[in-house]
Motif scaffolding. Sequence first.
Motif, mmCIF file in Angstrom:
data_model
loop_
_atom_site.group_PDB
_atom_site.id
_atom_site.type_symbol
_atom_site.label_atom_id
_atom_site.label_comp_id
_atom_site.label_asym_id
_atom_site.label_seq_id
_atom_site.Cartn_x
_atom_site.Cartn_y
_atom_site.Cartn_z
ATOM 1 N N ILE A 1 45.356 41.780 39.047
ATOM 2 C CA ILE A 1 45.059 40.516 38.360
ATOM 3 C C ILE A 1 45.119 40.715 36.851
ATOM 4 O O ILE A 1 44.356 41.495 36.288
ATOM 5 N N LEU A 2 46.062 40.011 36.217
ATOM 6 C CA LEU A 2 46.198 40.078 34.753
ATOM 7 C C LEU A 2 45.117 39.204 34.121
ATOM 8 O O LEU A 2 45.047 38.010 34.398
ATOM 9 N N VAL A 3 44.284 39.812 33.305
ATOM 10 C CA VAL A 3 43.142 39.097 32.740
ATOM 11 C C VAL A 3 43.434 38.672 31.300
ATOM 12 O O VAL A 3 43.960 39.449 30.507
ATOM 13 N N ASP A 4 43.081 37.439 30.982
ATOM 14 C CA ASP A 4 43.255 36.872 29.648
ATOM 15 C C ASP A 4 41.951 37.039 28.864
ATOM 16 O O ASP A 4 40.882 37.204 29.466
ATOM 17 N N THR A 5 42.024 36.964 27.532
ATOM 18 C CA THR A 5 40.826 37.133 26.686
ATOM 19 C C THR A 5 39.735 36.121 27.020
ATOM 20 O O THR A 5 38.582 36.485 27.253
ATOM 21 N N ASN A 6 40.130 34.836 27.057
ATOM 22 C CA ASN A 6 39.105 33.804 27.266
ATOM 23 C C ASN A 6 38.527 33.843 28.678
ATOM 24 O O ASN A 6 37.429 33.362 28.909
ATOM 25 N N PHE A 7 39.248 34.443 29.623
ATOM 26 C CA PHE A 7 38.730 34.565 30.995
ATOM 27 C C PHE A 7 37.519 35.502 31.003
ATOM 28 O O PHE A 7 36.517 35.236 31.661
ATOM 29 N N ILE A 8 37.599 36.580 30.209
ATOM 30 C CA ILE A 8 36.467 37.521 30.102
ATOM 31 C C ILE A 8 35.286 36.820 29.435
ATOM 32 O O ILE A 8 34.155 36.902 29.904
ATOM 33 N N ASN A 9 35.578 36.075 28.335
ATOM 34 C CA ASN A 9 34.505 35.382 27.608
ATOM 35 C C ASN A 9 33.802 34.344 28.481
ATOM 36 O O ASN A 9 32.575 34.259 28.476
ATOM 37 N N PHE A 10 34.579 33.572 29.234
ATOM 38 C CA PHE A 10 33.996 32.551 30.099
ATOM 39 C C PHE A 10 33.233 33.177 31.270
ATOM 40 O O PHE A 10 32.257 32.611 31.752
ATOM 41 N N SER A 11 33.696 34.349 31.727
ATOM 42 C CA SER A 11 32.984 35.052 32.807
ATOM 43 C C SER A 11 31.616 35.514 32.333
ATOM 44 O O SER A 11 30.638 35.457 33.082
ATOM 45 N N ILE A 12 31.547 35.957 31.062
ATOM 46 C CA ILE A 12 30.264 36.394 30.491
ATOM 47 C C ILE A 12 29.328 35.186 30.386
ATOM 48 O O ILE A 12 28.156 35.269 30.749
ATOM 49 N N LYS A 13 29.878 34.043 29.922
ATOM 50 C CA LYS A 13 29.064 32.824 29.798
ATOM 51 C C LYS A 13 28.536 32.373 31.158
ATOM 52 O O LYS A 13 27.408 31.901 31.266
ATOM 53 N N ALA A 14 29.388 32.501 32.191
ATOM 54 C CA ALA A 14 28.991 32.069 33.540
ATOM 55 C C ALA A 14 28.200 33.150 34.282
ATOM 56 O O ALA A 14 27.861 32.974 35.449
ATOM 57 N N LYS A 15 27.935 34.286 33.573
ATOM 58 C CA LYS A 15 27.197 35.432 34.134
ATOM 59 C C LYS A 15 27.833 35.933 35.438
ATOM 60 O O LYS A 15 27.171 36.136 36.453
ATOM 61 N N LEU A 16 29.155 36.132 35.377
ATOM 62 C CA LEU A 16 29.884 36.619 36.553
ATOM 63 C C LEU A 16 30.367 38.042 36.318
ATOM 64 O O LEU A 16 30.902 38.349 35.257
ATOM 65 N N ASP A 17 30.181 38.896 37.324
ATOM 66 C CA ASP A 17 30.734 40.246 37.266
ATOM 67 C C ASP A 17 32.206 40.126 37.670
ATOM 68 O O ASP A 17 32.508 39.664 38.776
ATOM 69 N N LEU A 18 33.101 40.547 36.779
ATOM 70 C CA LEU A 18 34.525 40.306 36.994
ATOM 71 C C LEU A 18 35.052 40.833 38.321
ATOM 72 O O LEU A 18 35.579 40.080 39.130
ATOM 73 N N VAL A 19 34.898 42.143 38.547
ATOM 74 C CA VAL A 19 35.495 42.769 39.732
ATOM 75 C C VAL A 19 34.876 42.217 41.009
ATOM 76 O O VAL A 19 35.576 41.865 41.959
ATOM 77 N N GLN A 20 33.541 42.112 41.032
ATOM 78 C CA GLN A 20 32.843 41.636 42.229
ATOM 79 C C GLN A 20 33.207 40.191 42.546
ATOM 80 O O GLN A 20 33.476 39.835 43.700
ATOM 81 N N SER A 21 33.258 39.342 41.522
ATOM 82 C CA SER A 21 33.596 37.921 41.719
ATOM 83 C C SER A 21 35.034 37.744 42.189
ATOM 84 O O SER A 21 35.323 36.849 42.976
ATOM 85 N N MET A 22 35.936 38.612 41.700
ATOM 86 C CA MET A 22 37.334 38.556 42.144
ATOM 87 C C MET A 22 37.432 38.881 43.628
ATOM 88 O O MET A 22 38.157 38.242 44.380
ATOM 89 N N MET A 23 36.672 39.904 44.030
ATOM 90 C CA MET A 23 36.679 40.307 45.443
ATOM 91 C C MET A 23 36.059 39.225 46.319
ATOM 92 O O MET A 23 36.515 38.979 47.433
ATOM 93 N N ASP A 24 35.017 38.561 45.809
ATOM 94 C CA ASP A 24 34.394 37.465 46.550
ATOM 95 C C ASP A 24 35.366 36.300 46.723
ATOM 96 O O ASP A 24 35.329 35.589 47.735
ATOM 97 N N CYS A 25 36.236 36.124 45.736
ATOM 98 C CA CYS A 25 37.191 35.020 45.778
ATOM 99 C C CYS A 25 38.342 35.320 46.745
ATOM 100 O O CYS A 25 38.741 34.466 47.524
ATOM 101 N N LEU A 26 38.856 36.533 46.682
ATOM 102 C CA LEU A 26 40.063 36.859 47.442
ATOM 103 C C LEU A 26 39.808 37.623 48.750
ATOM 104 O O LEU A 26 40.747 37.863 49.507
ATOM 105 N N TYR A 27 38.553 38.014 48.986
ATOM 106 C CA TYR A 27 38.209 38.793 50.194
ATOM 107 C C TYR A 27 39.068 40.052 50.343
ATOM 108 O O TYR A 27 39.506 40.383 51.434
#
Length: 199
Positions: A70-96
């Motif tokens: 998954i290619l990550v964009d700058t604002n995707f990281i910033n919005f993930s921090i705002k939404a209090k989401l762990d990037l890797v874990q949330s990606m796995m939850d999304c895609l199983y």
Amino acid sequence: MYGKQKKTRKYATMKRMLSLRDERLKEKDRLKPKKKQKKDPSALKEREVPQHPSCLFFQYNTQLGPPYHILVDTNFINFSIKAKLDLVQSMMDCLYAKCIPCITDCVMAEIEKLGQKYRVALRIAKDPRFERLPCTHKGTYADDCLVQRVTQHKCYIVATVDRDLKRRIRKIPGVPIMYISNHRYNIERMPDDYGAPRF
């Protein structure tokens, strides 16, 4: 006292010019009438048809599959921090499935340029679970970099919340988009066969 005569200026007046086809011109100065070229009906018509990558089987991209890159964009990281989401874990939850977030040199440079305010984003980007992708092109404009990369290699999912970048990625066939909505990650344009959840 005599009143001044008002002179009305004519607006947008032009000097009259002779047309190059005018009979009054000398032969050498005159524009030659164009002869229409007849098209040869037996000649082969050349058409430029864009070459579609062999990995696309109709709308299914056969290069996509777990582990997802998954290619990550700058604002995707910033919005993930705002939404209090762990990037890797949330990606796995999304895609199983196992997900490997990839970060290009351009995106890294963009986060570094943002300065002290985005130090948390920089720390996340330097996570050892993230795969670093070196860039070979000039300049550090991340959007162009990501678009160019997914056009050449169709094995990535693009994670972004940037509306313009999403619009550009949608024009490329076989590239899914990951975005944030309702405090979780969702996926757009992912074929059902890959086990991606449908929201």
